[in-house]
Design an enzyme around this catalytic site. Structure first.
Site, PDB file in Angstrom:
ATOM      1  N   GLY A 102      63.846  86.706  49.361  1.00 39.27           N
ATOM      2  CA  GLY A 102      62.810  87.197  50.278  1.00 39.27           C
ATOM      3  C   GLY A 102      63.118  86.834  51.716  1.00 39.27           C
TER       4      GLY A 102
ATOM      5  N   GLY B 191      61.995  83.150  55.373  1.00 37.43           N
ATOM      6  CA  GLY B 191      63.278  83.369  54.724  1.00 37.43           C
ATOM      7  C   GLY B 191      64.329  83.814  55.731  1.00 37.43           C
TER       8      GLY B 191
ATOM      9  N   SER C 235      52.746  76.089  49.097  1.00 39.16           N
ATOM     10  CA  SER C 235      51.757  76.402  50.145  1.00 39.16           C
ATOM     11  C   SER C 235      50.724  75.288  50.166  1.00 39.16           C
ATOM     12  CB  SER C 235      51.038  77.708  49.825  1.00 39.16           C
ATOM     13  OG  SER C 235      49.861  77.820  50.601  1.00 39.16           O
TER      14      SER C 235
ATOM     15  N   TYR D 256      46.556  83.043  44.112  1.00 50.28           N
ATOM     16  CA  TYR D 256      47.657  82.589  44.975  1.00 50.28           C
ATOM     17  C   TYR D 256      47.827  81.070  44.865  1.00 50.28           C
ATOM     18  CZ  TYR D 256      50.390  81.880  49.270  1.00 50.28           C
ATOM     19  OH  TYR D 256      51.354  81.527  50.181  1.00 50.28           O
TER      20      TYR D 256
ATOM     21  N   THR E  40      63.998  88.979  54.236  1.00 53.03           N
ATOM     22  CA  THR E  40      64.011  90.095  55.189  1.00 53.03           C
ATOM     23  C   THR E  40      62.970  89.920  56.285  1.00 53.03           C
ATOM     24  OG1 THR E  40      62.563  91.384  53.719  1.00 53.03           O
ATOM     25  CG2 THR E  40      64.940  91.761  53.517  1.00 53.03           C
ATOM     26  N   SER E  41      62.181  88.866  56.202  1.00 49.72           N
ATOM     27  CA  SER E  41      61.252  88.573  57.317  1.00 49.72           C
ATOM     28  C   SER E  41      60.782  87.124  57.213  1.00 49.72           C
ATOM     29  CB  SER E  41      60.048  89.534  57.318  1.00 49.72           C
ATOM     30  OG  SER E  41      59.199  89.297  56.213  1.00 49.72           O
TER      31      SER E  41
HETATM   32  N1  LIG Z   1      52.837  82.595  56.148  1.00 51.62           N
HETATM   33  C1  LIG Z   1      52.108  81.631  55.662  1.00 51.62           C
HETATM   34  O1  LIG Z   1      51.097  81.237  56.270  1.00 51.62           O
HETATM   35  C2  LIG Z   1      52.503  80.933  54.384  1.00 51.62           C
HETATM   36  C3  LIG Z   1      51.902  79.710  54.087  1.00 51.62           C
HETATM   37  C4  LIG Z   1      52.278  79.028  52.938  1.00 51.62           C
HETATM   38  C5  LIG Z   1      53.248  79.545  52.116  1.00 51.62           C
HETATM   39  N2  LIG Z   1      53.816  80.756  52.420  1.00 51.62           N
HETATM   40  C6  LIG Z   1      54.887  81.229  51.522  1.00 51.62           C
HETATM   41  O2  LIG Z   1      56.075  81.387  52.260  1.00 51.62           O
HETATM   42  C7  LIG Z   1      56.927  82.344  51.612  1.00 51.62           C
HETATM   43  C8  LIG Z   1      57.489  83.275  52.668  1.00 51.62           C
HETATM   44  O3  LIG Z   1      56.433  84.021  53.214  1.00 51.62           O
HETATM   45  P1  LIG Z   1      56.348  84.469  54.741  1.00 51.62           P
HETATM   46  O4  LIG Z   1      55.074  83.944  55.281  1.00 51.62           O
HETATM   47  O5  LIG Z   1      57.624  84.202  55.432  1.00 51.62           O
HETATM   48  O6  LIG Z   1      56.078  86.034  54.544  1.00 51.62           O
HETATM   49  P2  LIG Z   1      56.934  87.352  54.729  1.00 51.62           P
HETATM   50  O7  LIG Z   1      57.385  87.479  56.134  1.00 51.62           O
HETATM   51  O8  LIG Z   1      56.124  88.434  54.128  1.00 51.62           O
HETATM   52  O9  LIG Z   1      58.207  87.068  53.836  1.00 51.62           O
HETATM   53  C9  LIG Z   1      58.184  87.210  52.446  1.00 51.62           C
HETATM   54  C10 LIG Z   1      59.504  87.763  52.029  1.00 51.62           C
HETATM   55  O10 LIG Z   1      59.521  87.881  50.611  1.00 51.62           O
HETATM   56  C11 LIG Z   1      59.857  89.223  50.288  1.00 51.62           C
HETATM   57  N3  LIG Z   1      59.288  89.579  49.014  1.00 51.62           N
HETATM   58  C12 LIG Z   1      58.000  89.608  48.631  1.00 51.62           C
HETATM   59  N4  LIG Z   1      57.904  90.018  47.366  1.00 51.62           N
HETATM   60  C13 LIG Z   1      59.169  90.250  46.945  1.00 51.62           C
HETATM   61  C14 LIG Z   1      59.733  90.696  45.733  1.00 51.62           C
HETATM   62  N5  LIG Z   1      58.980  91.002  44.672  1.00 51.62           N
HETATM   63  N6  LIG Z   1      61.080  90.820  45.665  1.00 51.62           N
HETATM   64  C15 LIG Z   1      61.864  90.530  46.723  1.00 51.62           C
HETATM   65  N7  LIG Z   1      61.394  90.116  47.900  1.00 51.62           N
HETATM   66  C16 LIG Z   1      60.054  89.982  47.999  1.00 51.62           C
HETATM   67  C17 LIG Z   1      59.296  90.031  51.426  1.00 51.62           C
HETATM   68  O11 LIG Z   1      59.809  91.329  51.421  1.00 51.62           O
HETATM   69  P3  LIG Z   1      58.819  92.590  51.766  1.00 51.62           P
HETATM   70  O12 LIG Z   1      58.610  92.519  53.246  1.00 51.62           O
HETATM   71  O13 LIG Z   1      59.606  93.776  51.340  1.00 51.62           O
HETATM   72  O14 LIG Z   1      57.562  92.360  51.006  1.00 51.62           O
HETATM   73  C18 LIG Z   1      59.748  89.168  52.583  1.00 51.62           C
HETATM   74  O15 LIG Z   1      61.118  89.326  52.836  1.00 51.62           O
HETATM   75  C19 LIG Z   1      56.073  82.989  50.538  1.00 51.62           C
HETATM   76  O16 LIG Z   1      56.396  82.449  49.290  1.00 51.62           O
HETATM   77  C20 LIG Z   1      54.655  82.591  50.928  1.00 51.62           C
HETATM   78  O17 LIG Z   1      53.794  82.542  49.824  1.00 51.62           O
HETATM   79  C21 LIG Z   1      53.459  81.460  53.516  1.00 51.62           C
END
Ligand SMILES: NC(=O)c1ccc[n+]([C@@H]2O[C@H](COP(=O)([O-])OP(=O)(O)OC[C@H]3O[C@@H](n4cnc5c(N)ncnc54)[C@H](OP(=O)(O)O)[C@@H]3O)[C@@H](O)[C@H]2O)c1
Length: 253
Positions: free
Chosen positions: A13, A19, A141, A154, A15-16
């Protein structure tokens, strides 16, 4: 000396958000990096971003993190291109927030399959491919330690993941493999636009959450990437089984 010189890392994951930020930092620190995503368009953009840092030291792979059959493919491709794997950042995840009364079985399954079942079988698939002394980091998280309204599925997925870090750390210690969780607080990433909630509700939720953070703000993907680098590198050589909270004090203060 770069912290990850000669190391091979897989980041799911990427792509944004966190990650992608971690992939950029790892590349800059000398690692060879394999990144996954599920959208061709986003993988193409990621390819262009990473090529600016090091054209030959990364590989992008299309793989659905919720589809356990694609896990082996990711490790095989990583090994074919760069050799055995030293670092796995199981980062891919989805955030879906609804009151208990509105959670559907489909939503529950999507969250659990992506955030818990996916990483479980990803680590299992990686067992033949890890070098001795590898580092595995699971992205949990802050919500797994709190009773946040609307976060039931979640938070449960992330609490399960946190527990897996403990059990995997115990099981894999024989191979000197360290397993840790990183627990972000609210981080400013695109995930907030993908929750399925209306923009107004997201803004309201965001303001409410920021007010619970001791440092009074959302964190950045780069702040998470630096902490992942710590856990991935030899700087954390005596650290296993922990959950590192990078949350501006939200879970502690
Ligand atoms: N942002 C927050 O406040 C926060 C807080 C605590 C924990 N987290 C955790 O941090 C991690 C990263 O999230 P982020 O905030 O950086 O969000 P994000 O920018 O949406 O990044 C998530 C990444 O995972 C990919 N992804 C989601 N579902 C997928 C699948 N089934 N197969 C392959 N790739 C997939 C997304 O691709 P697509 O764009 O194509 O969906 C994207 O590249 C997640 O596990 C999230 O639960 C986030």
């Amino acid at each position: 000396m770069s912290k990850l010189e000669g190391k091979v890392a897989i980041i799911t994951g990427a792509t944004s958000g966190m990650g992608l930020a971690t992939a950029k930092l790892f590349l800059a620190e000398g690692a060879k990096v394999v990144v996954t995503g599920r959208s061709d368009e986003k993988l193409k953009a990621t390819n262009e971003e990473l090529a600016k840092i090091h054209a030959n030291h990364f590989l992008t792979i299309k793989a659905d993190a919720a589809d356990v059959t694609s896990n082996k493919k990711v490790f095989e491709a990583a090994q074919d291109k760069f050799g055995k794997v030293d670092i796995l950042f199981a980062n891919a995840g989805v955030g879906r927030f609804m009151p208990l009364s509105d959670v559907t079985e489909a939503m529950y399954d999507e969250v659990m399959n992506t955030n818990l079942k996916g990483p479980f079988f990803l680590v299992q698939a990686g067992l033949p491919y890890f070098n001795e002394g590898a580092s595995i980091i699971l992205n949990t998280s802050v919500s797994n330690q709190m009773g946040m309204p609307g976060a039931s599925a979640y938070a449960a997925s992330k609490a399960g993941l946190r527990l897996l870090a403990r059990v995997f750390a115990a099981e894999l210690s024989a191979h000197k493999i360290r397993v840790n969780a990183i627990s972000p607080g609210p981080i400013d990433t695109p995930i907030w636009g993908k929750t399925g909630l209306p923009e107004e509700a997201v803004q309201e939720m965001g303001a409410g959450i920021a007010s619970q953070v001791a440092l009074g703000r959302f964190g950045t993907s780069e702040e998470i990437a630096k902490s992942v680098l710590f856990l991935a590198s030899q700087d954390a050589s005596f650290v296993t089984g922990i959950e590192l909270e990078v949350d501006g004090g939200m879970s502690q203060v």
